[in-house]
Write an enzyme that holds these catalytic residues in place. Structure first.
Site, short mmCIF file in Angstrom:
data_model
loop_
_atom_site.label_atom_id
_atom_site.label_comp_id
_atom_site.label_asym_id
_atom_site.label_seq_id
_atom_site.Cartn_x
_atom_site.Cartn_y
_atom_site.Cartn_z
N CYS A 340 0.80 -1.23 0.00
CA CYS A 340 0.00 0.00 0.00
C CYS A 340 0.83 1.28 0.00
O CYS A 340 0.55 2.18 -0.79
CB CYS A 340 -0.99 0.05 1.16
SG CYS A 340 -1.20 -1.44 2.07
N ARG A 369 7.04 -11.10 5.29
CA ARG A 369 6.56 -10.92 6.66
C ARG A 369 7.24 -11.95 7.54
O ARG A 369 7.33 -13.12 7.17
CB ARG A 369 5.04 -11.11 6.72
CG ARG A 369 4.31 -10.09 5.87
CD ARG A 369 2.82 -10.30 5.88
NE ARG A 369 2.21 -9.35 4.96
CZ ARG A 369 0.90 -9.22 4.76
NH1 ARG A 369 0.07 -10.00 5.43
NH2 ARG A 369 0.43 -8.35 3.91
N GLN A 387 1.45 -10.95 -3.49
CA GLN A 387 0.03 -10.60 -3.43
C GLN A 387 -0.40 -10.05 -4.78
O GLN A 387 0.34 -9.31 -5.42
CB GLN A 387 -0.19 -9.48 -2.41
CG GLN A 387 -0.02 -9.87 -0.98
CD GLN A 387 -0.34 -8.69 -0.08
OE1 GLN A 387 0.19 -7.61 -0.26
NE2 GLN A 387 -1.22 -8.91 0.88
N ASP A 389 -2.17 -7.50 -5.40
CA ASP A 389 -2.66 -6.40 -4.59
C ASP A 389 -3.18 -5.27 -5.47
O ASP A 389 -2.66 -5.05 -6.56
CB ASP A 389 -1.48 -5.88 -3.75
CG ASP A 389 -1.92 -5.28 -2.45
OD1 ASP A 389 -3.13 -5.20 -2.21
OD2 ASP A 389 -1.04 -4.89 -1.66
N HIS A 391 -5.08 -1.14 -5.11
CA HIS A 391 -5.64 -0.07 -4.29
C HIS A 391 -6.43 0.85 -5.18
O HIS A 391 -5.96 1.25 -6.23
CB HIS A 391 -4.52 0.67 -3.56
CG HIS A 391 -3.79 -0.23 -2.60
ND1 HIS A 391 -2.66 -0.91 -2.96
CD2 HIS A 391 -4.09 -0.60 -1.34
CE1 HIS A 391 -2.28 -1.66 -1.94
NE2 HIS A 391 -3.12 -1.50 -0.94
N LYS A 470 -14.33 -4.70 6.27
CA LYS A 470 -13.91 -5.43 5.08
C LYS A 470 -14.92 -6.49 4.69
O LYS A 470 -15.75 -6.93 5.50
CB LYS A 470 -12.54 -6.08 5.30
CG LYS A 470 -12.51 -7.07 6.45
CD LYS A 470 -11.12 -7.71 6.59
CE LYS A 470 -11.09 -8.69 7.74
NZ LYS A 470 -9.81 -9.40 7.84
N HIS A 516 -8.53 -1.34 -0.33
CA HIS A 516 -7.50 -2.36 -0.59
C HIS A 516 -8.25 -3.59 -1.07
O HIS A 516 -9.29 -3.92 -0.52
CB HIS A 516 -6.78 -2.79 0.68
CG HIS A 516 -6.16 -1.70 1.48
ND1 HIS A 516 -4.81 -1.57 1.63
CD2 HIS A 516 -6.73 -0.68 2.18
CE1 HIS A 516 -4.55 -0.54 2.41
NE2 HIS A 516 -5.69 0.02 2.76
#
Length: 657
Positions: A340, A369, A387, A389, A391, A470, A516
């Site tokens: 992000c 992570r 990911q 991912d 946004h 979410k 997200h």
RNA sequence: GCCAGCUUAGCUCAGCGGUAGAGCACUCGAUUCGUAAUCGAGCGGUCCCGAGUUCGAUCCUCGGAGCUGGCUCCA
């Protein structure tokens, strides 16, 4: 204990008839009055939807129903009683074992013990044997409602039970259950006696923190399963076997998809060529999909100055899950644990107008992570993963439409992989950021969109991220297990922390809303899940090798080679050994083992007529003779439509793989 | 991170305080063969790593790594 002995209770039976009984009557007596046969079959009763056993005094009027072995809910009673039976056996064999909790769980039960010597697998067999003995002794489960002082006396040697006892409120009924030599502080419900516990098995042991608190002592937990009949037990054990057969770690090795290596490090996945094919196909598909849905693809660095994570707040909140800093000329960099901040910085690289919004940035972003060593698991829980991912930066007014678009996107994608799914709307957690009113509005927005589309969902109260509510999509795989799927999160936090802005039509700065979202989540986890979902038998478009060409004799090698070339020209992944080393039977064996979707077998007959004998994975000896041209078209169509299975008669039997 | 178990050939797994085995795989050779294991020969080991005990350690002890089942955790 019985405080209102003069009251009468009115019980309404399922047939609508009513019975009036004194307060405190035992359900056993009510059931007996209905019929002796019913009493024999009875496991427990349900009063106003709550299960209680036959020896717990009735304290309320209401809907009264007898539960027999046919009722799903009676399994919990069986399993909880099996847990007590387990403790009974353990106490006989290990008199000093202190007891913790022993509840029923999905598909079984467990009991926690505090012992000086942990249980061994051999102990488990002995304990199980002792359980059978105790079951045969037909100990009745005797309930006793007692006062606090009596209870304290009874559990004087069981500190864990005393701790639990001390937490019970003054107005709560304190009850103990006894089966033969064993007594437990327990609310129930239980079976009439231990002889009803016949079909059970102890599965494994594990350490478990007392009260689930990692700062407290570790107890030894024994897990088991229990069912009403032999068939159900066998079916359950078979299900475990089936899950094992599908295990992505085993299949990943057999099918040569991925590996890990201790020289590389725990929780870091090495994608082999065959696994790489699957991942690339998914990425290609998804890229095509999201381009169609108006995304822009961006790339951001893998290591980032840690100051960025101070701005985002991650360094303060999630430091324990981030890899440590790398000192570069006095500046500290860290591997990114999420994408992000990078996307936000791109957003902020120039001034944004409301005319620019919505902006949708997508990235296959590899993140790192730090996960504690004990939690790592194959591809499903790793330390480095990619990911898919994205946004979305939009105006508050655009949120509804953006959510709708995401729901379309998710629906389309999950359909391609053949996953049914459910939706959970996760609401405000305890220590959430932002005004409750803002949260309420956001949750309502999400719920309204779902309702307007007629899409079923459930609430996960308090399950939201600290920065926003979410939507969680749960995938249901081929054997009914649930997997974490796509998530869509509204974020009230980062736009504030980064002071995101766009210039509105009023020529004044405004704060955009940030969404997200991930679809597959993590490539690693998703592919790991797919391996299990398909049991390694991938649909044609994902299969690392799509068709194996198998000449029966070296004679027909030219025809086989020509076929291989035709198929390869059509962009298909063909397995063909031009060296002709293997016997055709070997090749069939190998193609089967590797779960290659199609086998094209060529003998003299086929070579002469320009055909092949086509076999689909799992269809055993069912095969068809098909012209080469038709074969190419057929495979092309099946691949290009990303079909989950062949369209016709070559489909395997329901159990075939 | 915590509890327990495990780590032996590419894979699945035997084994033992005295220098290590099977099946499959792999390599080579033979085989003109119609639908899941053709025949023969061969290659292959830092018994996870390090330290200790011992005349001698793959085996026993300690430390570490990795894996498995759980617990805790999962932005």
């Amino acid at each position: 204990m019985i405080d209102r002995p003069s009251d009468e209770l009115t019980l309404t039976l399922p047939d609508g008839s009513t019975r009036t009984v004194p307060y405190g009557t035992l359900p056993r007596d009510v059931v007996a009055s209905i019929g002796a046969g019913l009493l024999r079959a009875a496991v427990a009763i349900e009063l106003n939807g709550a299960v209680q056993d036959l020896v717990t005094p009735l304290r309320d009027s209401g809907a009264f129903r007898v539960l027999t072995e046919k009722d799903e809910r009676s399994l919990d009673v069986l399993r909880h009683s099996a847990a007590h039976l387990l403790a009974t056996a353990v106490r006989r064999l290990h008199p000093k074992a202190a007891i913790g909790f022993g509840p029923s769980i999905e598909d079984g039960f467990y009991y926690d013990f505090e012992v000086t010597e942990p249980f061994t697998p051999e102990d488990l067999a002995k304990i199980e044997e002792e359980m059978r003995r105790a079951a045969n002794e037909k100990f009745p489960f005797v309930r006793d409602e007692v006062n606090r002082a009596t209870a304290q006396q009874r559990f004087i040697d069981d500190p864990l039970k005393l701790e639990r006892l001390s937490e019970l409120r003054e107005d709560e009924v304190i009850s103990t259950y006894t089966d033969g030599p064993f007594i437990d502080l327990c609310r129930g419900p239980h079976l009439p006696d231990t002889s009803r516990i016949k079909h059970f098995k102890l599965l494994h042991t594990a350490g478990a923190y007392w009260r689930g608190d990692e700062h407290r002592q570790m107890l030894q937990r024994i897990y088991g399963t229990a069912w009403w009949n032999k068939e159900d037990l066998a079916a359950y054990l078979h299900r475990i076997e089936e899950a094992k057969r599908r295990d992505h770690r085993t299949l990943g090795k057999e099918l040569d998809l991925f590996s890990t290596d201790q020289r590389v490090g725990a929780g870091l996945i090495l994608w082999h060529p065959r696994g790489g094919v699957i991942r690339r196909e998914i990425e290609d598909y998804e890229r095509e999909l999201i381009m169609r849905h108006g995304y822009d693809i961006v790339y951001t660095p893998h290591i980032v100055n840690e100051k960025l994570f101070e701005i985002s707040g991650h360094l303060q909140t999630f430091k324990e899950n981030m890899f440590g800093p790398i000192d570069v000329e006095g500046q500290f960099f860290r591997p990114k644990p999420m994408n992000c901040p990078g996307h936000i910085v791109i957003y902020q690289s120039r001034q944004r107008s409301y005319r620019d919004l919505p902006i949708r940035y997508a990235e296959f972003g590899t993140v790192y992570r730090y996960e504690r060593s004990g939690v790592l698991h194959g591809m499903l829980r790793v330390r480095g993963f990619t990911q898919d991912d994205a946004h979305v930066f939009c105006t508050p007014e655009q949120v509804t439409v953006e959510i709708e678009r995401l729901l379309d996107l998710v629906h389309e994608m999950l359909g391609v992989f053949g996953y049914p799914y459910t939706i959970e709307l996760a609401t405000r957690p305890e220590n959430a950021l932002g005004e409750p009113a803002v949260w309420d509005r956001a949750v309502r927005t999400l719920a309204d969109v779902l309702k307007a589309r007629g899409q079923a969902f459930t609430y996960d109260e308090g399950g939201g991220a600290f920065y926003g509510p979410k939507l969680d999509f749960k995938l249901i795989d081929a054997i009914g297990r649930k997997w974490q799927g796509p998530t869509v999160q509204l974020d009230f936090n980062l736009p504030e922390r980064f002071a995101l802005e766009y210039i509105g039509a009023d020529n004044a700065p405004h704060r955009p809303v940030m969404l997200h979202r991930v679809l597959v989540g993590s490539m690693e986890r998703f592919v790991g899940g797919l391996i299990e979902h398909y049991a390694g038998a991938f649909p044609l478009w994902l299969a690392p090798e799509q068709i194996s060409i198998i000449p029966i004799t070296p004679d027909v090698a030219p025809a086989a080679a020509a076929l291989a070339e035709r198929l390869a020209e059509a962009g298909l992944r063909v397995g063909y050994d031009a060296e002709n080393r293997e016997d055709y039977r070997e090749r069939i064996k190998t193609a089967s083992r590797m779960k290659v979707p199609y086998m094209a077998i060529i003998g003299k007959r086929e070579a002469e007529s320009g055909t092949v004998a086509l076999r689909f994975r799992g269809s055993e000896k069912k095969q068809e003779t098909i012209a080469v041209d038709a074969l190419v078209e057929r495979l092309r169509a099946e691949r290009d439509t990303r079909a989950l299975a062949p369209s016709d008669a070559l489909q395997p039997a329901a159990n075939g793989l």
